[in-house]
Design a protein around this motif. Structure first.
Motif, short mmCIF file in Angstrom:
data_model
loop_
_atom_site.label_atom_id
_atom_site.label_comp_id
_atom_site.label_asym_id
_atom_site.label_seq_id
_atom_site.Cartn_x
_atom_site.Cartn_y
_atom_site.Cartn_z
N GLU A 102 0.83 -1.21 0.00
CA GLU A 102 0.00 0.00 0.00
C GLU A 102 0.86 1.26 0.00
O GLU A 102 0.60 2.21 -0.76
CB GLU A 102 -0.92 0.00 1.21
N GLN A 127 -10.55 -1.71 2.24
CA GLN A 127 -9.25 -1.32 1.71
C GLN A 127 -9.40 -0.30 0.59
O GLN A 127 -8.60 0.64 0.48
CB GLN A 127 -8.48 -2.55 1.21
N CYS A 165 -8.18 -3.94 -5.23
CA CYS A 165 -8.18 -4.01 -3.77
C CYS A 165 -8.78 -5.33 -3.29
O CYS A 165 -9.56 -5.96 -4.00
CB CYS A 165 -8.96 -2.84 -3.18
N ASP A 167 -9.97 3.02 2.24
CA ASP A 167 -8.79 3.45 2.98
C ASP A 167 -7.69 3.94 2.04
O ASP A 167 -7.12 5.02 2.23
CB ASP A 167 -8.28 2.31 3.85
#
Length: 393
Positions: free
Chosen positions: A81, A111, A106, A114
């Motif tokens: 990430e 996720q 993802c 985020d």
């Protein structure tokens, strides 16, 4: 963006009757879905990620997926990430017109939100997200699309900025869309869901690796995915449900995963005649050595089965996919004749070698003309061999 943009003007003049259109991030999503071509996957752990994306864009790649899912070991996800976010920040300094369409794959809706939020302004270089193992029996599909919708709202990519909205590419690969007893029901539910979020969904992708995994199978370089009957049946059902012309969904071809020479069991099926006709015997040898003949066979079968574009994992695959997507002069004239006729009926093709029925062939003609806009139309007598030779120099 333009397919075959890097070719010299004299080469384009020699090869193309009609050149591919210039495309932009704000172009019609229906056309962009057709124009994705070879979508190159890269793990988010790759070093010099931004440099690699620029390099592939310069080599003719129009769409790239940076993967945070299966391509990344579980214990490396946080580092992946961070690597991705750093690459996006670096790419945000570039001219957007020089970048490919960048997608992020993802693992979960959480996720997606985020990573999108942490990207901040650099999210502007991202065109969309790939949604793996897409199904809605558990609510996963709706959660993914709702997360994307929320991210668009938070990033201001709605309203007047709707043309810049982040798009989704769901992947059909979950066990519930693979196993026979649940497949039709779940695929039908998935269709209803993507129709509900139609303005967010760019196209539908097929995850043949996960489908094969469900049965402990893997195709060799000598075979196409259509030789793996249980997976071919699933692809047929996906096309049956998502590929009806009135729905207008583009379905991409499954990944080709071979890129290094390995021992053959079966005899190559790549005819030598088209290569000899243009004095390109060396190109044929290179294709055979790099496992690209199997890719060519599979693309032909993809197109015959209603799939367009392909997931790829090696840069050598990109020019092959794009050369195979160019519309032949014969196809183009047939499509023009059919699309330009009203009231039905039948007539001989312009090349005098087939029958064109106006009503039954209309959907094919409309799709072919859209592909012509994206990939261009070859001049009479120009084959994929010449297109491929020019692209692989």
């Amino acid at each position: 963006m333009q397919h075959f943009k890097a070719l010299a003007e004299s080469v384009k003049d020699r090869l193309f009757h009609l050149r591919p259109e210039f495309l932009h991030r704000t172009s019609d999503p229906g056309l962009l879905a057709v124009a994705l071509g070879a979508t190159l996957y890269s793990p988010a752990t790759r070093s010099s990620l931004a440099h690699g994306i620029r390099k592939q864009a310069g080599a003719g790649c129009v769409s790239i997926v940076v993967c945070l899912e299966d391509a990344v070991p579980d214990d490396e996800v946080p580092a992946a990430e961070e690597n991705l976010l750093a690459a996006l920040a670096e790419l945000s300094q570039d001219d957007p017109g020089e970048l490919p369409l960048i997608f992020i794959r993802c693992r979960t809706p959480e996720q997606l939100l985020d990573v999108g939020r942490r990207a901040g302004a650099a999210l502007g270089v991202v065109y969309g997200f790939v949604l793996p193992k897409f199904e809605n029996e558990t609510g996963r599909g709706r959660a993914f699309l709702a997360a994307l919708e929320l991210l668009n709202e938070e990033a201001g990519r709605t309203g007047d900025s709707k043309a810049q909205a982040l798009r989704a590419m769901p992947i059909i690969e979950d066990l519930s869309t693979t196993h026979l007893e649940s497949r039709v029901r779940v695929l039908t539910d998935n269709l209803a869901l993507v129709e509900e979020f139609r303005e967010l969904v760019l196209c539908v992708r097929i995850g043949a690796t996960d489908m094969s995994s469900a049965f402990g199978l893997r195709r060799s370089r000598d075979l196409t995915i259509y030789n793996v009957k249980v997976v071919a049946n699933i692809i047929g059902d996906v096309v049956n449900i998502f590929g009806r012309p009135h729905d207008g969904w583009v379905i991409s071809g499954p990944v080709w995963e071979h890129f290094v020479n390995t021992e053959r069991v079966l005899r190559p099926q790549l005819r030598s005649t088209p290569f000899e006709a243009v004095n390109e015997g060396e190109l044929r040898k290179r294709i055979l050595m790099d496992n690209l003949d199997g890719l060519i066979r599979e693309i032909e079968l993809d197109l015959a089965n209603g799939l367009l574009g392909k997931t790829v994992i090696h840069p050598s695959h990109v020019p092959v996919v794009h050369a195979m997507c160019v519309v032949s002069h014969e196809e183009y004239l047939d499509a023009l004749d059919i699309a330009g006729s009203a009231g039905g009926g039948v007539k001989a093709s312009s090349y005098g070698n087939k029958m064109n029925e106006i009503k039954p062939h209309r959907a094919w003609a409309e799709r072919t003309l859209l592909r012509a806009r994206a990939f261009g139309v070859a001049r009479p007598g120009v084959s994929f061999v010449e297109l491929l030779e020019a692209s692989m120099r």
